[in-house]
Scaffold this active site. Structure first.
Site, PDB file in Angstrom:
ATOM      1  CE1 TYR A 108      17.763 163.006  93.197  1.00  0.00           C
ATOM      2  CE2 TYR A 108      15.602 163.400  92.087  1.00  0.00           C
ATOM      3  CZ  TYR A 108      16.732 162.910  92.262  1.00  0.00           C
ATOM      4  OH  TYR A 108      17.282 162.068  91.139  1.00  0.00           O
ATOM      5  CB  ALA A 112       9.949 158.075 120.998  1.00  0.00           C
ATOM      6  CD  GLU A 128      19.420 161.757 114.626  1.00  0.00           C
ATOM      7  OE1 GLU A 128      18.321 161.913 115.562  1.00  0.00           O
ATOM      8  OE2 GLU A 128      19.045 161.560 113.230  1.00  0.00           O
TER       9      GLU A 128
END
Length: 888
Positions: free
Chosen positions: A469, A729, A785
């Site tokens: 999880y 990256a 992002e």
């Protein structure tokens, strides 16, 4: 991806050294000629065909990494080669074979050659023969008629005209070869018939412009009784115009021109001119191209206006291109492709699967490795358990997913101790075109970006999270059937399209669905603890991926049909997928050892191309100028442009499909990694047969210190970009990541109209991450992002504004829709850095809309002030999540 391990030492930016006036001259030139891939001179001249574009090129020196020699032959007059500031300097092109050369075109930047020679040789090292020489060069565009032959063609500069080096926007060579067959004039079809028309004036309500284009000789257009006057027709797309027929009424034109243009307002090119018109029927053989064709009258033949019973336009009909030279229908896919048959013992297959997995499992050592693998299963049933690691694809070879059954699982989990239970770096792996029989259980696909789950049939449930999880940052499902529930749990965001689920359970920041039966209804709360699900209904346009299958002892390529307003998969159990099957006799299987010239020759010769797994170092672009060409990658086949070239350049053609390729920027900056169409073709609608880009992934840095100004530039209208991850990256091999190391401005630039993106992931670029200039665009699901590594606020300013938006819709755009958009900050180097606007768009235009936006400060490390245009809530160390329903 969401926050992950791995940082790099940051280095302060170096100051620019190029002189201001050269920068200004360069900027003006780029604005005038940006993104052109057509020849600088018309190919209709007396010279031969353009034979230099995309060919290997070398130079004596380069000014800097952004002015590579390859820029002079990339067909883009917005990129350039520039030499060191010295004499003598040279640039030479390898044509691949000795050919006769009859014209050279040099498009100089401001730093040009005063004295130079054009030279040819059969060897890269000479001896050289001069075929042109001057000591009085004056810059601009030099179109040089020459006579000579050679494999190598060189511009040898001996005296500069400025204090800088030699600098060329483009170096073009024309000569012998096998040009495309000339078009024939289709005189039997009136391409202007009942097309939209307009005129400068009409005599009265009974003589409209449309009457000249209705093929009736009893209705007519007539103008006011004055000079000049015009009437024009819109052919709907740019055409090769070969004949115009004007059937004059008694009021004719004494002096007139027939003109063409790609814009309804010009500029206009004269196809025919006369000052001695005498009425009647003028049948005019012309040569030119354009979308709009106009008759402009300048002197009337009578005291009345201009009057036409009929105005016909005939266009060229190009003969069919040559067919692909026959290829083997059972090809050798290379050592990195494993093909399994159900007659092989399951234990033997399991051993092979395990070997591949163990070699590609480790996040620390294998993530940026060069190994690539494809696992293919012929039709049948298999009792195996397939764990899938980095740079690996698993795929069934039946025509439908129900033709290959895995009785077990196809699994991705947080496999390694170093993952600490998280799946946030589970990139670059895929599953496609098979049934997973879970035997009443559940399959696990705990992935993050660039890990598509396509054309899958899951009998049972599907878990999209690691067994621990822990966090995962995915993901994408398409054209899939899951009989049980799909559970996202710890997934931060997810996009599902064109599928059928038993049910869906889960919501964190941004869950988006289009065309999914069994998906939840829209429930997008503005509370951080609420549900954040967006269901946009049907997918407006979808063309499922091309794929390989095996039948009747041969391989074939299947091309699914274009669908509109889509709900559910393209296939049904027991029923074939609608589309077209192509024999592998028409498919060239490329290997990493093949040269770009070989691949381009196969494309030009009519072949589709399948790229076997491996790393392809490209010295020139892969060029696609044939409609309906397929480029299909296996096992994350990776294209690495060298010397600053573009990896893939698609021309102004319909129906090209690019799927399953990984484009990894090289260490010399590329202006763009992938271009689709040219700015000249933006006005052409390709809705009936669009270009599709699917599961194409971009990486700048991580493996090597890659650099690319833009990743994907879309000029072709109606293009569908379906699932792409563009990633500058944030971690990787040593020395490959840092603010001044793996530089990249923008992921996606859209100039075409009515472009659709579904499943758009763009991360960590240093300026506007998506720039949208086209009209009628749409984004369904966006994950972003911001860059982790701006060293401080001063280094990341957009003029006087803090930071750059994740999506910038240009101020002149009048229609746009974005749905299910998420953007996150994690300013690792300086948590005080602030982004003022997450999205920017024209202010309060009701047809430029944003719906269901999520903004997150990951762990409170960094700040966003507003969601869009100075409105909406912000996020910071105290408020980590915020949501906005709509704008305006």
């Amino acid at each position: 991806m969401a926050r992950s391990a791995g940082t790099a030492t940051l280095v302060a930016p170096k100051p620019l050294t190029r002189r201001l006036f050269i920068i200004l001259l360069t900027a003006v030139a780029m604005l005038l000629s940006y993104a052109t891939v057509t020849p600088l001179v018309s190919t209709a001249h007396a010279a031969g065909q353009l034979i230099s574009q995309g060919k290997p090129v070398t130079a004596s020196s380069v000014e800097n990494a952004g002015t590579a020699a390859a820029n002079a032959v990339d067909g883009n007059a917005g990129t350039r080669w520039a030499s060191a500031f010295s004499d003598a300097e040279w640039i030479q092109i390898d044509l691949g074979a000795t050919v006769a050369i009859d014209q050279v075109v040099l498009n100089w930047e401001a730093a040009y050659g005063r004295a130079y020679q054009i030279q040819v040789s059969s060897s890269a090292t000479g001896p050289w023969t001069n075929i042109y020489s001057t000591t009085t060069g004056d810059g601009g565009v030099d179109t040089l008629a020459v006579t000579g032959s050679g494999r190598y063609v060189r511009m040898n500069g001996t005296q500069r005209a400025t204090g800088y080096g030699y600098s060329l926007w483009e170096f073009q060579v024309f000569g012998a070869g096998d040009p495309p067959p000339p078009p024939t004039c289709n005189t039997g079809v009136n391409s202007a018939l009942n097309k939209p028309s307009s005129a400068s004036s009409t005599e009265n309500g009974g003589t409209p412009a449309s009457s000249a284009f209705d093929a009736s000789t009893t209705t007519r257009w007539s103008s006011a009784a004055s000079d000049p006057q015009w009437v024009q027709v819109d052919l709907g797309a740019t055409q090769s115009i070969c004949r115009v027929v004007l059937n004059w009424e008694a009021a004719y034109g004494r002096s007139y021109q027939v003109q063409s243009s790609d814009s309804p307002t010009g500029p206009w090119t004269n196809l025919y001119t006369t000052t001695t018109g005498d009425g009647g029927i003028d049948t005019l053989t012309v040569k030119g191209s354009g979308r709009y064709v106009r008759m402009t009258g300048t002197i009337r033949g009578t005291g009345y206006g201009y009057s036409l019973w009929d105005f016909q336009v005939n266009v060229g009909e190009t003969p069919p291109p040559p067919a692909c030279a026959s290829q083997p229908t059972v090809p050798d896919f290379g050592p990195n492709v494993r093909i399994f048959e159900d007659s092989t013992p399951d234990a033997t297959i399991q051993t092979s699967l395990n070997e591949v997995f163990e070699a590609q499992k480790n996040t620390q050592t294998d993530q940026f490795h060069d190994r690539r693998d494809a696992l293919l299963f012929k039709p049948g049933s298999y009792n195996v358990y397939a764990n899938i690691g980095f740079n690996t694809s698993i795929q069934g070879l039946a025509q439908n997913p129900d033709g290959v059954t895995i009785n077990g699982a196809v699994t991705v989990d947080a496999f390694n101790a170093s993952d600490a239970g998280n799946a946030t770096q589970n990139f670059w792996r895929s599953a496609e075109n098979m049934t997973i029989n879970t035997n009443g259980g559940r399959n696990r696909w705990g992935v993050s970006q660039a890990a598509p789950f396509r054309r899958m049939n899951v009998n049972g449930g599907l878990d999209l999270f690691p067994a621990s999880y822990g966090w995962s940052s995915g993901g994408y499902i398409s054209d899939t059937r899951v009989t049980g529930s799909v559970v996202s749990a710890s997934q931060q965001q997810w996009y599902s399209k064109d599928s059928t689920f038993g049910s869906w359970n889960g919501s964190n920041w941004n869950m988006v669905f289009s065309g999914v039966n069994g998906a939840p209804a829209t429930n997008f709360s503005t509370s951080p603890s609420g549900v954040h699900q967006t269901n946009v209904g049907a997918t407006p346009a979808s063309r499922d991926v091309p794929y390989i299958y095996f039948a009747n002892n041969e391989y074939r390529l299947f091309l699914p049909s274009l669908r509109t307003n889509v709900n559910g998969p393209s296939w049904a159990v027991g029923a074939p997928t609608p589309g077209t099957s192509v024999s592998f006799s028409q498919v060239f299987v490329a290997r990493p050892s093949d040269s770009v010239a070989t691949i381009n020759d196969r494309i030009a010769g009519g072949c589709h191309v399948v790229f076997s797994p491996g790393v392809y170092n490209l010295s020139a672009p892969i060029v696609v100028n044939r409609p309906d060409t397929v480029l299909l990658g296996m096992g994350y086949a990776t294209l690495v442009p060298q010397g600053g070239v573009t990896a893939i350049s698609v021309g102004d053609v319909d129906g090209v499909r690019v799927k399953g390729l990984f484009i990894d920027a090289g260490t010399t900056n590329s202006n763009s990694l992938f271009t689709i169409g040219t700015t000249a073709g933006i006005g052409t609608s390709r809705a009936a047969n669009p270009v599709t880009v699917q599961d194409v992934f971009f990486r700048i840095g991580g493996r090597v210190a890659g650099k690319a100004t833009n990743s994907l530039v879309v000029n072709s209208s109606n293009t569908i970009v379906d699932h792409t991850w563009m990633w500058r990256a944030d971690h990787g091999n040593g020395g490959t990541v840092g603010w001044t190391i793996n530089t990249a401005d923008t992921g996606l630039v859209v100039n075409g109209n009515n472009v659709l993106t579904t499943g758009l992931f763009v991360e960590h670029y240093q300026k506007n991450e998506v720039i949208w200039n086209g009209q009628g665009g749409r984004i369904i699901f966006f994950q972003n992002e911001k860059p982790y590594d701006p060293p401080n606020q001063a280094a990341w300013m957009n003029g006087s504004t803090q930071g750059y938006p994740s999506i910038k819709v240009a101020n002149n755009v009048t229609s746009f829709l974005g749905q299910g958009l998420g953007s996150y900050v994690f300013f690792q180097a300086d948590p005080s850095i602030t982004l003022f606007n997450t999205f920017e768009a024209p202010v309060n235009n009701p047809n430029v809309r944003f719906q269901n936006m999520a903004v997150v400060s990951l762990g409170g490390v960094g700040n966003m002030t507003h969601v869009i245009n100075g409105t909406g809530p912000g996020v910071n160390s105290g408020t980590n999540n915020a949501y906005m329903l709509s704008y305006p």
